[in-house]
Write an enzyme that holds these catalytic residues in place. Structure first.
Site, PDB file in Angstrom:
ATOM      1  N   ASP A 123      22.061 -24.072  42.840  1.00 27.60           N
ATOM      2  CA  ASP A 123      21.331 -24.295  41.589  1.00 27.60           C
ATOM      3  C   ASP A 123      19.888 -23.871  41.856  1.00 27.60           C
ATOM      4  OD1 ASP A 123      19.907 -25.322  39.444  1.00 27.60           O
ATOM      5  OD2 ASP A 123      20.294 -27.427  39.941  1.00 27.60           O
ATOM      6  N   VAL A 124      19.581 -22.628  41.488  1.00 30.36           N
ATOM      7  CA  VAL A 124      18.240 -22.111  41.743  1.00 30.36           C
ATOM      8  C   VAL A 124      17.402 -22.373  40.493  1.00 30.36           C
ATOM      9  CG1 VAL A 124      16.901 -20.143  42.561  1.00 30.36           C
ATOM     10  CG2 VAL A 124      19.330 -20.316  43.165  1.00 30.36           C
TER      11      VAL A 124
ATOM     12  N   THR B 199      11.400 -29.166  35.793  1.00 31.07           N
ATOM     13  CA  THR B 199      10.174 -28.438  35.505  1.00 31.07           C
ATOM     14  C   THR B 199      10.019 -28.286  33.986  1.00 31.07           C
ATOM     15  OG1 THR B 199      10.635 -27.224  37.518  1.00 31.07           O
ATOM     16  CG2 THR B 199       8.919 -26.343  36.065  1.00 31.07           C
TER      17      THR B 199
ATOM     18  N   LEU C  21      15.387 -24.945  44.905  1.00 32.91           N
ATOM     19  CA  LEU C  21      16.787 -24.521  45.049  1.00 32.91           C
ATOM     20  C   LEU C  21      17.566 -25.715  45.570  1.00 32.91           C
ATOM     21  CD1 LEU C  21      18.170 -21.343  46.807  1.00 32.91           C
ATOM     22  CD2 LEU C  21      18.954 -23.605  47.506  1.00 32.91           C
TER      23      LEU C  21
ATOM     24  N   ALA D 243      21.209 -20.009  32.425  1.00 31.10           N
ATOM     25  CA  ALA D 243      22.460 -20.301  33.142  1.00 31.10           C
ATOM     26  C   ALA D 243      22.558 -21.786  33.493  1.00 31.10           C
ATOM     27  CB  ALA D 243      22.550 -19.441  34.406  1.00 31.10           C
ATOM     28  N   ASP D 244      21.426 -22.411  33.821  1.00 30.76           N
ATOM     29  CA  ASP D 244      21.465 -23.843  34.175  1.00 30.76           C
ATOM     30  C   ASP D 244      21.941 -24.684  32.988  1.00 30.76           C
ATOM     31  OD1 ASP D 244      19.078 -23.271  32.795  1.00 30.76           O
ATOM     32  OD2 ASP D 244      17.838 -24.617  34.001  1.00 30.76           O
ATOM     33  N   ARG D 245      21.499 -24.326  31.786  1.00 31.65           N
ATOM     34  CA  ARG D 245      21.888 -25.072  30.595  1.00 31.65           C
ATOM     35  C   ARG D 245      23.390 -24.935  30.353  1.00 31.65           C
ATOM     36  NH1 ARG D 245      18.073 -23.047  25.880  1.00 31.65           N
ATOM     37  NH2 ARG D 245      18.945 -24.885  24.845  1.00 31.65           N
TER      38      ARG D 245
ATOM     39  N   TYR E 129      24.960 -19.992  20.983  1.00 32.36           N
ATOM     40  CA  TYR E 129      23.638 -19.343  20.998  1.00 32.36           C
ATOM     41  C   TYR E 129      23.714 -18.002  20.272  1.00 32.36           C
ATOM     42  CZ  TYR E 129      19.209 -20.525  23.350  1.00 32.36           C
ATOM     43  OH  TYR E 129      17.945 -20.972  23.638  1.00 32.36           O
TER      44      TYR E 129
ATOM     45  N   ASN F 205      13.579 -23.703  38.483  1.00 31.54           N
ATOM     46  CA  ASN F 205      12.251 -23.117  38.309  1.00 31.54           C
ATOM     47  C   ASN F 205      11.329 -23.440  39.480  1.00 31.54           C
ATOM     48  OD1 ASN F 205      12.683 -22.298  35.377  1.00 31.54           O
ATOM     49  ND2 ASN F 205      13.172 -24.471  35.331  1.00 31.54           N
TER      50      ASN F 205
END
Ligand SMILES: Nc1ncnc2c1ncn2[C@@H]1O[C@H](COP(=O)(O)OP(=O)(O)OP(=O)(O)O)[C@@H](O)[C@H]1O
Ligand SMILES: CC(C)(CO)[C@@H](O)C(=O)NCCC(=O)O
Ligand SMILES: [K+]
Length: 266
Positions: free
Chosen positions: A7-8, A133, A13, A104-106, A96, A10
């Site tokens: 999970d990279v 963040t 990581l 991608a995180d969402r 969307y 803002n």
């Protein structure tokens, strides 16, 4: 088949090694690094890691960061795969306007949330909150359709924006109070209530839209800080992004196994 989930974000990581690419798999190791320090993963955190058979990640950081992560992954045979939000995946339908423009995180966190509901056979509408963040607040209906979501500045960005945009707001961190009576507490409470209020609003909108009270999941590095100040009921799930990555990896691994089977029987 072990899976390294990445999970990279803002700022940081986060990584976790799982025994298998399935929901509920055993986590063998995990860690977190600020993006400044990711060039030393292979000679640091990952030096004794059992080589993963599959690497799947979500990245919202820059392409330069992504390439630096890929450079660290070169020690292993498994080619890293990165999630790109699509029209539909692992139980979630993407509403969307431009599905691939969604973070991608969402997307992955929503898939994690949906899988949790499916596992409990609780097909209810769902609000997914990520506090890091930035803050994101997503709405999914009972069928797993992502209706839309909000992006807010995270608590840190809110306070830094106030600090840099005013002359008199350079003060230490305060505490959350219903009626703050000093600048520190006023700033800390303001940021916290902005997030809590936005979540409450999304929960209300979704309840009204669906005619059913939504489940609310909250995740992200700063979720625990928001917990005491929330006005809606919610569940804290630290691993929502990893849960989503496990579900996607599971799907991909079984698709590949089926393809191999089909081509071997042709
Ligand atoms: N009291 C607070 N309430 C809510 N959020 C806070 C509070 N204090 C700090 N934060 C936020 O927490 C963030 C740090 O969270 P952290 O770095 O753990 O998130 P993260 O999920 O790792 O982020 P990313 O995935 O974007 O890298 C800061 O950027 C700040 O905005
Ligand atoms: C909103 C953030 C920064 C949250 O991490 C990330 O998901 C992102 O960069 N998203 C792309 C834009 C969007 O989701 O509409
Ligand atoms: K994040």
């Amino acid at each position: 088949m072990s899976l390294l989930a990445l999970d990279v974000g803002n700022t940081r990581l986060k990584w976790a090694l799982y025994e298998q690419p399935v929901m509920g798999a055993r986590m063998l190791a995990h860690g977190v690094q600020f993006l400044e320090n990711i060039d030393k993963l292979t000679e640091g955190d990952w030096i004794n890691l059992r080589p993963p058979r599959m690497v799947l990640g979500s990245v919202v950081a820059s392409d330069a960061i992504k390439r630096r992560v890929e450079a660290q992954l070169e020690i292993w045979d498994a080619a890293p795969e990165w999630v790109v939000p699509s029209a539909a995946e692992a139980g979630v339908i993407n509403g969307y306007d431009h599905p691939a423009r969604l973070g991608a995180d969402r997307w992955v966190a929503m898939i994690g949330a949906r899988q949790r509901l499916l596992a409990r056979q609780q097909l209810r509408p769902c609000v997914v909150v990520m506090v890091g963040t930035a803050v994101t607040i997503e709405a999914l209906d009972a069928e797993g359709r992502f209706l839309g979501g909000c992006i807010l500045p995270g608590h840190g960005i809110m306070l830094r924006a106030l600090e840099s945009g005013t002359a008199g707001l350079h003060v230490p961190t305060g505490v959350v109070k219903p009626f703050p009576t000093n600048t520190s507490d006023a700033l800390t409470s303001g940021g916290t209530f902005a997030i809590a209020g936005a979540v409450q609003r999304m929960v209300d909108q979704l309840a009204q839209h669906c005619g059913q009270t939504p489940v609310c999941y909250m995740t992200g590095g700063a979720a625990w800080k928001m917990a005491p100040s929330m006005s809606v009921s919610f569940e804290l799930v630290d691993t929502l992004i990893f849960d989503g990555l496990l579900a996607i990896a599971h799907q991909r691994a079984s698709d590949r196994a089926n393809q191999r089977l089909a081509s071997s029987t042709q």
